[in-house]
Design a protein around this motif. Sequence first.
Motif, PDB file in Angstrom:
ATOM      1  N   SER A 240     -26.914   5.634  42.378  1.00 29.41           N
ATOM      2  CA  SER A 240     -26.387   5.144  43.469  1.00 29.41           C
ATOM      3  C   SER A 240     -27.155   3.801  43.542  1.00 29.41           C
ATOM      4  N   VAL A 241     -28.315   3.619  43.194  1.00 29.43           N
ATOM      5  CA  VAL A 241     -29.167   2.444  43.104  1.00 29.43           C
ATOM      6  C   VAL A 241     -29.675   1.629  42.019  1.00 29.43           C
ATOM      7  N   LYS A 242     -29.192   2.168  40.972  1.00 33.14           N
ATOM      8  CA  LYS A 242     -29.570   1.710  39.341  1.00 33.14           C
ATOM      9  C   LYS A 242     -28.775   0.352  38.975  1.00 33.14           C
ATOM     10  N   GLY A 243     -29.347  -0.702  38.909  1.00 34.38           N
ATOM     11  CA  GLY A 243     -28.673  -2.093  38.698  1.00 34.38           C
ATOM     12  C   GLY A 243     -28.800  -2.641  39.844  1.00 34.38           C
ATOM     13  N   LYS A 244     -28.823  -2.042  41.225  1.00 34.95           N
ATOM     14  CA  LYS A 244     -28.831  -2.858  42.523  1.00 34.95           C
ATOM     15  C   LYS A 244     -30.272  -3.144  43.044  1.00 34.95           C
ATOM     16  N   GLN A 245     -31.156  -2.367  42.952  1.00 35.30           N
ATOM     17  CA  GLN A 245     -32.387  -2.566  43.375  1.00 35.30           C
ATOM     18  C   GLN A 245     -33.565  -1.720  42.463  1.00 35.30           C
ATOM     19  N   PRO A 246     -34.781  -2.381  42.722  1.00 35.29           N
ATOM     20  CA  PRO A 246     -35.835  -1.611  41.539  1.00 35.29           C
ATOM     21  C   PRO A 246     -36.412  -0.610  42.296  1.00 35.29           C
ATOM     22  N   THR A 247     -36.194  -0.437  43.470  1.00 39.06           N
ATOM     23  CA  THR A 247     -36.918   0.484  44.263  1.00 39.06           C
ATOM     24  C   THR A 247     -36.162   1.557  45.150  1.00 39.06           C
ATOM     25  N   TYR A 248     -36.446   2.824  45.274  1.00 41.37           N
ATOM     26  CA  TYR A 248     -35.994   3.934  46.044  1.00 41.37           C
ATOM     27  C   TYR A 248     -36.974   4.808  46.674  1.00 41.37           C
TER      28      TYR A 248
END
Length: 315
Positions: free
Chosen positions: A238-246
């Motif tokens: 859901s966050v890959k390619g959008k933000q480096p941190t989860y």
Amino acid sequence: MKNFALIGASGYIAPRHMKAVKETGNQLSVCYDINDSVGIIDSISPQSEFFTEFERFNEHVWQLKRSPETALDYVSICSPNYLHHAHIAAGLRLGCDVICEKPLVPTSALLNELALVEKETGKKVYNILQLRHHQAIIDLKQKVASEKKADKYEVELTYITSRGKWYMESWKGDPRKSFGIATNIGVHFFDMLHFVFGKLQKNVLHYANDHKAAGYLEYENARVPWFLSIDINDLPDSVKGKQPTYRSIAVDGEEIEFSAGFTDLHTISYEEILKGNGYGLEDARHCVETVEYIRTAPAVAAEPGEAHPFLRHLV
């Protein structure tokens, strides 16, 4: 106005300390770092003295002590983890109170040693435990205290902060200097869990390598499977390619949003320290003991209900 020195001025977190000194109305008198990539000083405190050798820094501070107007009140420390103990002791012996980043020191034995130096010098060590000042965490602590649940909260902690190849070439990638992933990036989360949910009752390691770690912590009021990683491949789809941190903390299935509000927490920490409300050695002991055990514990298979969901991709 208090006079501050900063050790570790070229590090990632140093600008937050520089801004905290300025925003609390105090003076950053002198900075030290073996690296000279410290141009950030120009935008925050261009009048600060700067040294790349500790010997020259130390001599300058001794000269400042000759006058009450210039003598240092605090030494702030943002140096690599393995140097914290030596720099804290040096700051205390220079006649200053000390403010230090996490992890304060790697072992409870070194906490005891610093307590002796505090007693010898009459000065005090403060640890930056900034999540204790985050409003979302304060609200959660108050909720836990007021609800008085019969059963423990089911908590899931996930923190993935992807790092490039530089990380393993730096001191942060050397477990002799950073003390490993769980200590370097996990210690402030473990402190937060203790702050909110009480004393630690069980500490189990399920997996650990140079890039990630997973385990299970059980507190008085919570059961916590945890997962920490610097590997970009561990980011959820859901966050890959959008933000480096989860960053995720779920309590009984409800997400606790605390991504916002991080940038001002150092200033709040400084304000509280200057008011006499800072967190000292004993406040740091719980999280130091937690990561000290994790570093030396053997990885074991997870018992039912104690495995973090991401663990199944690793074992």
